[in-house]
Design an enzyme around this catalytic site. Sequence first.
Site, PDB file in Angstrom:
ATOM      1  N   HIS A  96       0.885  -1.191   0.081  1.00  0.00           N
ATOM      2  CA  HIS A  96       0.037  -0.020  -0.004  1.00  0.00           C
ATOM      3  C   HIS A  96       0.766   1.260   0.049  1.00  0.00           C
ATOM      4  O   HIS A  96       1.209   1.976   1.034  1.00  0.00           O
ATOM      5  CB  HIS A  96      -0.955   0.000   1.209  1.00  0.00           C
TER       6      HIS A  96
ATOM      7  N   GLU B 111      -2.633  -1.725  -3.525  1.00  0.00           N
ATOM      8  CA  GLU B 111      -3.565  -0.940  -3.000  1.00  0.00           C
ATOM      9  C   GLU B 111      -3.224   0.225  -2.659  1.00  0.00           C
ATOM     10  O   GLU B 111      -2.278   0.577  -2.450  1.00  0.00           O
ATOM     11  CB  GLU B 111      -4.165  -1.558  -1.790  1.00  0.00           C
TER      12      GLU B 111
ATOM     13  N   HIS C 209      -8.232  -6.191   7.148  1.00  0.00           N
ATOM     14  CA  HIS C 209      -7.971  -5.336   8.092  1.00  0.00           C
ATOM     15  C   HIS C 209      -8.144  -5.935   9.536  1.00  0.00           C
ATOM     16  O   HIS C 209      -9.326  -6.233   9.898  1.00  0.00           O
ATOM     17  CB  HIS C 209      -8.961  -3.979   7.972  1.00  0.00           C
TER      18      HIS C 209
END
Length: 250
Positions: free
Chosen positions: A44, A75, A203
């Site tokens: 990310h 991402e 998450h």
Amino acid sequence: MTTALSVNLNKIALIRNSRTGNFPDVTEFGRICLDSGATGLTVHPRPDQRHIRPSDVRELAALCHASTHVEFNIEGNPFAAASGNYPGLLALVAETNPDQCTLVPDSNDQLTSDHGFDLYKSGETLKPIIQQLHAQGVRVSLFMDPDPEQIVLAHKYGVERIELYTGPYAEHYGTPAGDKMLQQYRLATEHAVKLGLQVNAGHDLNLDNLPDFLRIGNIAEVSIGHALTVDALRMGMASAVEAYRAICEQ
């Protein structure tokens, strides 16, 4: 079904960035993850480069592309502007050709991703970005809350996958509220599958709450980084990856 395990390497990069030099080497740890059975790697990159850097993205892309059985997932916020040597998410995707791009509505001042897209507000802005990624041969996933109405909109915009934000489930795991949320995730997943979408999740999933979450079924992939890195401090990276992989293969 077997759920794919994609290891998020952000926290390895965060440790590296606390000193000068390249220790720990993010690419080396990516290789350890793959050798230990991870089916993919996730990064990310952010404009502030507090963890993953553009150079990491390039090196990890090369590592993943060297194998036909490994997926590379980038991402991030597609609207983040270029800053310094950070070229922007879409430019990195165009350069490194990941298997999947997960679009996330995080802002530069967020500590971490903490909500899914509101496609009533941002869907039309995302539409040309999704089309651009598809033209490059990249599978698109949208970071979403378990909201059936929003999932219908995700399908409308032509993405192949959604990634369910599992922070609330993890926060309330082991409580009556957590049980109620799990049912919400189950219904959202079933709704997405009926529409023809595949479902990822991520998450704050960990060794304790992941088994119950995966029992809802139809989860194509989980992306796990923070908890897996913490577990690696106790048991080593290879053993941590193997422990998560075992859950995903149950």
